[in-house]
Structure formats: structure tokens, C-alpha cells
Design a protein around this motif. Structure first.
Motif, PDB file in Angstrom:
ATOM      1  N   ASP A 102     127.898 -55.832 117.058  1.00 28.10           N
ATOM      2  CA  ASP A 102     127.329 -54.613 116.491  1.00 28.10           C
ATOM      3  C   ASP A 102     127.860 -54.322 115.092  1.00 28.10           C
ATOM      4  OD1 ASP A 102     126.287 -54.562 119.025  1.00 28.10           O
ATOM      5  OD2 ASP A 102     127.645 -53.001 119.750  1.00 28.10           O
ATOM      6  N   GLU A 103     129.168 -54.497 114.887  1.00 29.66           N
ATOM      7  CA  GLU A 103     129.775 -54.181 113.598  1.00 29.66           C
ATOM      8  C   GLU A 103     129.235 -55.075 112.493  1.00 29.66           C
ATOM      9  OE1 GLU A 103     131.614 -51.811 112.611  1.00 29.66           O
ATOM     10  OE2 GLU A 103     132.148 -50.854 114.504  1.00 29.66           O
ATOM     11  N   ILE A 104     129.064 -56.369 112.805  1.00 33.01           N
ATOM     12  CA  ILE A 104     128.562 -57.285 111.790  1.00 33.01           C
ATOM     13  C   ILE A 104     127.112 -56.972 111.438  1.00 33.01           C
ATOM     14  CG2 ILE A 104     127.896 -59.688 111.375  1.00 33.01           C
ATOM     15  CD1 ILE A 104     130.440 -60.556 112.687  1.00 33.01           C
ATOM     16  N   LEU A 105     126.310 -56.691 112.447  1.00 33.98           N
ATOM     17  CA  LEU A 105     124.913 -56.348 112.175  1.00 33.98           C
ATOM     18  C   LEU A 105     124.810 -55.027 111.419  1.00 33.98           C
ATOM     19  CD1 LEU A 105     123.215 -57.431 115.520  1.00 33.98           C
ATOM     20  CD2 LEU A 105     123.153 -58.603 113.317  1.00 33.98           C
ATOM     21  N   ALA A 106     125.666 -54.067 111.759  1.00 36.55           N
ATOM     22  CA  ALA A 106     125.684 -52.800 111.026  1.00 36.55           C
ATOM     23  C   ALA A 106     126.100 -53.039 109.575  1.00 36.55           C
ATOM     24  CB  ALA A 106     126.640 -51.812 111.697  1.00 36.55           C
ATOM     25  N   ALA A 107     127.075 -53.933 109.365  1.00 36.52           N
ATOM     26  CA  ALA A 107     127.504 -54.257 108.005  1.00 36.52           C
ATOM     27  C   ALA A 107     126.376 -54.913 107.220  1.00 36.52           C
ATOM     28  CB  ALA A 107     128.724 -55.175 108.049  1.00 36.52           C
ATOM     29  N   ALA A 108     125.567 -55.724 107.903  1.00 34.81           N
ATOM     30  CA  ALA A 108     124.426 -56.355 107.232  1.00 34.81           C
ATOM     31  C   ALA A 108     123.409 -55.309 106.775  1.00 34.81           C
ATOM     32  CB  ALA A 108     123.763 -57.371 108.166  1.00 34.81           C
ATOM     33  N   LEU A 109     123.190 -54.292 107.603  1.00 34.07           N
ATOM     34  CA  LEU A 109     122.294 -53.201 107.197  1.00 34.07           C
ATOM     35  C   LEU A 109     122.857 -52.465 105.988  1.00 34.07           C
ATOM     36  CD1 LEU A 109     121.097 -51.561 110.548  1.00 34.07           C
ATOM     37  CD2 LEU A 109     119.842 -53.126 109.057  1.00 34.07           C
ATOM     38  N   ARG A 110     124.165 -52.191 106.012  1.00 36.22           N
ATOM     39  CA  ARG A 110     124.781 -51.501 104.870  1.00 36.22           C
ATOM     40  C   ARG A 110     124.674 -52.352 103.608  1.00 36.22           C
ATOM     41  NH1 ARG A 110     129.367 -50.980 108.380  1.00 36.22           N
ATOM     42  NH2 ARG A 110     129.114 -49.161 109.718  1.00 36.22           N
ATOM     43  N   ALA A 111     124.701 -53.676 103.783  1.00 35.83           N
ATOM     44  CA  ALA A 111     124.609 -54.581 102.637  1.00 35.83           C
ATOM     45  C   ALA A 111     123.195 -54.658 102.077  1.00 35.83           C
ATOM     46  CB  ALA A 111     125.078 -55.982 103.047  1.00 35.83           C
ATOM     47  N   GLY A 112     122.225 -54.117 102.817  1.00 34.06           N
ATOM     48  CA  GLY A 112     120.858 -54.081 102.316  1.00 34.06           C
ATOM     49  C   GLY A 112     119.862 -54.927 103.064  1.00 34.06           C
ATOM     50  N   ALA A 113     120.258 -55.503 104.216  1.00 34.39           N
ATOM     51  CA  ALA A 113     119.311 -56.279 105.005  1.00 34.39           C
ATOM     52  C   ALA A 113     118.167 -55.392 105.483  1.00 34.39           C
ATOM     53  CB  ALA A 113     120.014 -56.909 106.214  1.00 34.39           C
ATOM     54  N   ALA A 114     116.971 -55.961 105.532  1.00 32.67           N
ATOM     55  CA  ALA A 114     115.804 -55.201 105.965  1.00 32.67           C
ATOM     56  C   ALA A 114     115.669 -55.178 107.477  1.00 32.67           C
ATOM     57  CB  ALA A 114     114.534 -55.786 105.350  1.00 32.67           C
ATOM     58  N   GLY A 115     116.484 -55.975 108.162  1.00 36.19           N
ATOM     59  CA  GLY A 115     116.423 -55.978 109.605  1.00 36.19           C
ATOM     60  C   GLY A 115     117.265 -57.072 110.195  1.00 36.19           C
ATOM     61  N   PHE A 116     117.305 -57.141 111.517  1.00 38.95           N
ATOM     62  CA  PHE A 116     118.091 -58.161 112.202  1.00 38.95           C
ATOM     63  C   PHE A 116     117.382 -58.573 113.482  1.00 38.95           C
ATOM     64  CE2 PHE A 116     119.818 -53.974 113.359  1.00 38.95           C
ATOM     65  CZ  PHE A 116     119.648 -53.981 114.736  1.00 38.95           C
ATOM     66  N   LEU A 117     117.676 -59.794 113.890  1.00 36.99           N
ATOM     67  CA  LEU A 117     117.039 -60.356 115.072  1.00 36.99           C
ATOM     68  C   LEU A 117     118.025 -61.316 115.716  1.00 36.99           C
ATOM     69  CD1 LEU A 117     114.164 -60.237 116.369  1.00 36.99           C
ATOM     70  CD2 LEU A 117     113.663 -62.356 115.147  1.00 36.99           C
ATOM     71  N   LEU A 118     118.113 -61.283 117.043  1.00 34.84           N
ATOM     72  CA  LEU A 118     118.978 -62.211 117.752  1.00 34.84           C
ATOM     73  C   LEU A 118     118.276 -63.561 117.869  1.00 34.84           C
ATOM     74  CD1 LEU A 118     120.386 -60.005 120.662  1.00 34.84           C
ATOM     75  CD2 LEU A 118     121.395 -60.464 118.420  1.00 34.84           C
ATOM     76  N   LYS A 119     119.042 -64.638 117.618  1.00 39.82           N
ATOM     77  CA  LYS A 119     118.491 -65.972 117.815  1.00 39.82           C
ATOM     78  C   LYS A 119     118.162 -66.150 119.295  1.00 39.82           C
ATOM     79  CE  LYS A 119     121.143 -68.064 114.049  1.00 39.82           C
ATOM     80  NZ  LYS A 119     122.220 -69.004 113.692  1.00 39.82           N
ATOM     81  N   GLY A 120     117.150 -66.948 119.560  1.00 37.46           N
ATOM     82  CA  GLY A 120     116.759 -67.168 120.945  1.00 37.46           C
ATOM     83  C   GLY A 120     115.607 -66.293 121.389  1.00 37.46           C
ATOM     84  N   VAL A 121     115.127 -65.405 120.489  1.00 36.95           N
ATOM     85  CA  VAL A 121     113.950 -64.593 120.838  1.00 36.95           C
ATOM     86  C   VAL A 121     112.719 -65.498 120.851  1.00 36.95           C
ATOM     87  CG1 VAL A 121     114.940 -62.516 119.839  1.00 36.95           C
ATOM     88  CG2 VAL A 121     113.486 -63.999 118.427  1.00 36.95           C
ATOM     89  N   PRO A 122     111.641 -65.081 121.480  1.00 36.33           N
ATOM     90  CA  PRO A 122     110.412 -65.883 121.459  1.00 36.33           C
ATOM     91  C   PRO A 122     109.945 -66.156 120.035  1.00 36.33           C
ATOM     92  CG  PRO A 122     110.247 -64.138 123.099  1.00 36.33           C
ATOM     93  CD  PRO A 122     111.507 -63.875 122.328  1.00 36.33           C
ATOM     94  N   ALA A 123     109.331 -67.319 119.836  1.00 32.44           N
ATOM     95  CA  ALA A 123     108.869 -67.715 118.509  1.00 32.44           C
ATOM     96  C   ALA A 123     107.950 -66.668 117.893  1.00 32.44           C
ATOM     97  CB  ALA A 123     108.159 -69.062 118.592  1.00 32.44           C
ATOM     98  N   GLU A 124     107.105 -66.059 118.711  1.00 36.95           N
ATOM     99  CA  GLU A 124     106.158 -65.061 118.198  1.00 36.95           C
ATOM    100  C   GLU A 124     106.893 -63.850 117.615  1.00 36.95           C
ATOM    101  OE1 GLU A 124     106.121 -66.380 121.159  1.00 36.95           O
ATOM    102  OE2 GLU A 124     104.283 -67.591 121.228  1.00 36.95           O
ATOM    103  N   ASP A 125     108.011 -63.464 118.231  1.00 42.45           N
ATOM    104  CA  ASP A 125     108.778 -62.333 117.715  1.00 42.45           C
ATOM    105  C   ASP A 125     109.395 -62.668 116.358  1.00 42.45           C
ATOM    106  OD1 ASP A 125     108.142 -60.888 119.915  1.00 42.45           O
ATOM    107  OD2 ASP A 125     110.139 -60.885 120.808  1.00 42.45           O
ATOM    108  N   LEU A 126     109.921 -63.883 116.226  1.00 44.89           N
ATOM    109  CA  LEU A 126     110.483 -64.290 114.947  1.00 44.89           C
ATOM    110  C   LEU A 126     109.410 -64.307 113.864  1.00 44.89           C
ATOM    111  CD1 LEU A 126     112.729 -65.373 113.148  1.00 44.89           C
ATOM    112  CD2 LEU A 126     112.226 -67.668 114.007  1.00 44.89           C
ATOM    113  N   GLN A 127     108.253 -64.843 114.185  1.00 43.48           N
ATOM    114  CA  GLN A 127     107.169 -64.888 113.203  1.00 43.48           C
ATOM    115  C   GLN A 127     106.751 -63.485 112.780  1.00 43.48           C
ATOM    116  OE1 GLN A 127     104.355 -67.140 115.485  1.00 43.48           O
ATOM    117  NE2 GLN A 127     105.255 -69.119 114.963  1.00 43.48           N
ATOM    118  N   ARG A 128     106.629 -62.572 113.751  1.00 41.45           N
ATOM    119  CA  ARG A 128     106.252 -61.199 113.426  1.00 41.45           C
ATOM    120  C   ARG A 128     107.325 -60.528 112.573  1.00 41.45           C
ATOM    121  NH1 ARG A 128     104.114 -60.989 118.804  1.00 41.45           N
ATOM    122  NH2 ARG A 128     106.040 -60.054 119.571  1.00 41.45           N
TER     123      ARG A 128
END
Length: 217
Positions: free
Chosen positions: A87-113
Motif C-alpha cells: 500500500d505504501e509504495i502504491l500510495a507513493a506512486a500516486l504522490r509521485a504523479g502516477a495516473a493509476g495502479f494495477l496489480l500484475k496478474g489481472v485479466p488481459a482485458e483489464d490491463l488493456q482497459r
């Protein structure tokens, strides 16, 4: 075609991403990097529409690389990927300006969307960890007083809610039957009135004030 720059230290992961984000689905992989050291230079040279970035890498990690990239003018948006529910790393990524986050291993369609949404100016927060990550994000972010929504006009509030739901400027314009220029003006007013740095901060604000709730998209 959506131009994608892949940044991940594992060749096997990059190969999997190449298979999911291939041309037959409307994507073009314009470059690959094994860590974040050369992200800024590569983005300037390759002009991707979106950077898909791992967070845990040797050398320059994804959070640092995101911060350096997003400090540049006309920087592409960043979608962060991780195998860790950190959680802390993903929160830090948001603070750094990331537009979003996704866990690896999600269905291919979710990654594409997710890649399409971020490339088009929207945001994407993986519902599996959104609630916890937003909690971690808030702990390192200055809060606004209660009643802060009162400074917004009804239209600005509506725009903020749609940002919180991950819609791009184009999608918001279509939903409200307004021009994109008008939407950009409303977003500028929302950011200024609520002292929001970027779209990620606007998404968190929308969650915090009940305009949006974590859950499946």
C-alpha cells in the motif's frame, strides 16, 4: 494505435505485456527498459502515449522514475504495475504523479482497459487494493477542511465525480454534452479551488468526500 513504453526489470514480464498489448488490440510497444534510469530520456525520444511502469526495480525504482518523468513538461501519464500489494509504495506512486495502479496478474482485458484509460487522460485504481492504498495516500498528504466541496459549482462537482470514476476529458465531455475546452476549464477551476496538484489527487479527493466509492469498475 496507443504508443506504450514498458519499464520492468523482468524480461518474462515484459514478454507477457507485449503479448497483451499487441498491435491487433490497438497498441504499439515503442520501447522497453529494464529499470527507471533512462525513462525521462526515452520518453522524450519515443513520445509514448503512456508509460507502463513496475515499481520494484534495481537501479532507479518506479516511484522515483515516475516523479522524475512527471516533473517534465508534456510528460506522458504513468500506469504503475506491481506484483506486491504494498500500500505504501502504491500510495507513493500516486504522490509521485502516477495516473493509476494495477496489480500484475489481472485479466488481459483489464490491463488493456487500464492502459487505454490512462493514455486517454483518465485514471485507473485497481479495486482490489484501492481502499487501503487511499488510506496510505492520505497519511502523507495534507487534508482540506470539511465542507471543501462547497466552493465548487454544481457543474464542477459533477466533473470532479466523473474524474473520480476514471473518465478522461473526452469521456467527460461526451457524458455532459460539452466541449473538451469547457471541460478543461472546469477541471482547472476544480484543481485551483481544492488545491489539487494533479488528477490522482482529484481521484483521492472524490473518494474521500463520498463522490466515488471503491469497488469494481
Amino acid at each position: 494505435m496507443i504508443r506504450v513504453l514498458l519499464v520492468d526489470d523482468q524480461e518474462l514480464i515484459r514478454a507477457g505485456l507485449r503479448g497483451i498489448l499487441r498491435s491487433s488490440f490497438g497498441f504499439e510497444i515503442v520501447g522497453e527498459l529494464g529499470d527507471g534510469t533512462d525513462v525521462v530520456m526515452s520518453a522524450e525520444e519515443l513520445r509514448p502515449d503512456v508509460v507502463v511502469m513496475d515499481v520494484r526495480m534495481p537501479g532507479t525504482d518506479g516511484v522515483t522514475a515516475t516523479r522524475l518523468l512527471r516533473a517534465e513538461a508534456d510528460a506522458p501519464p504513468v500506469l504503475v504495475l506491481t506484483t506486491f500489494e504494498d500500500d505504501e509504495i502504491l500510495a507513493a506512486a500516486l504522490r509521485a504523479g502516477a495516473a493509476g495502479f494495477l496489480l500484475k496478474g489481472v485479466p488481459a482485458e483489464d490491463l488493456q482497459r487500464a492502459v487505454r484509460t490512462v493514455a486517454e487522460g483518465g485514471s485507473w485504481l485497481d479495486p482490489a487494493v484501492t481502499g487501503r492504498v487511499l488510506t496510505a495516500y492520505r497519511e502523507g498528504t495534507a487534508s482540506l477542511p470539511s465542507g471543501a466541496l462547497d466552493v465548487l459549482t454544481p457543474r464542477e462537482r459533477e466533473v470532479l465525480e466523473l474524474i473520480g470514476n476514471g473518465l478522461s476529458n473526452t469521456e467527460i465531455a461526451e457524458r455532459l454534452t460539452l466541449g473538451e475546452g469547457t471541460i478543461k476549464t472546469h477541471i482547472g477551476h476544480v484543481f485551483a479551488k481544492l488545491q489539487l496538484r494533479d488528477r490522482s489527487a482529484a481521484v483521492v479527493f472524490a473518494f474521500d468526500h463520498g463522490l466515488v466509492r471503491p469497488g469494481p469498475r
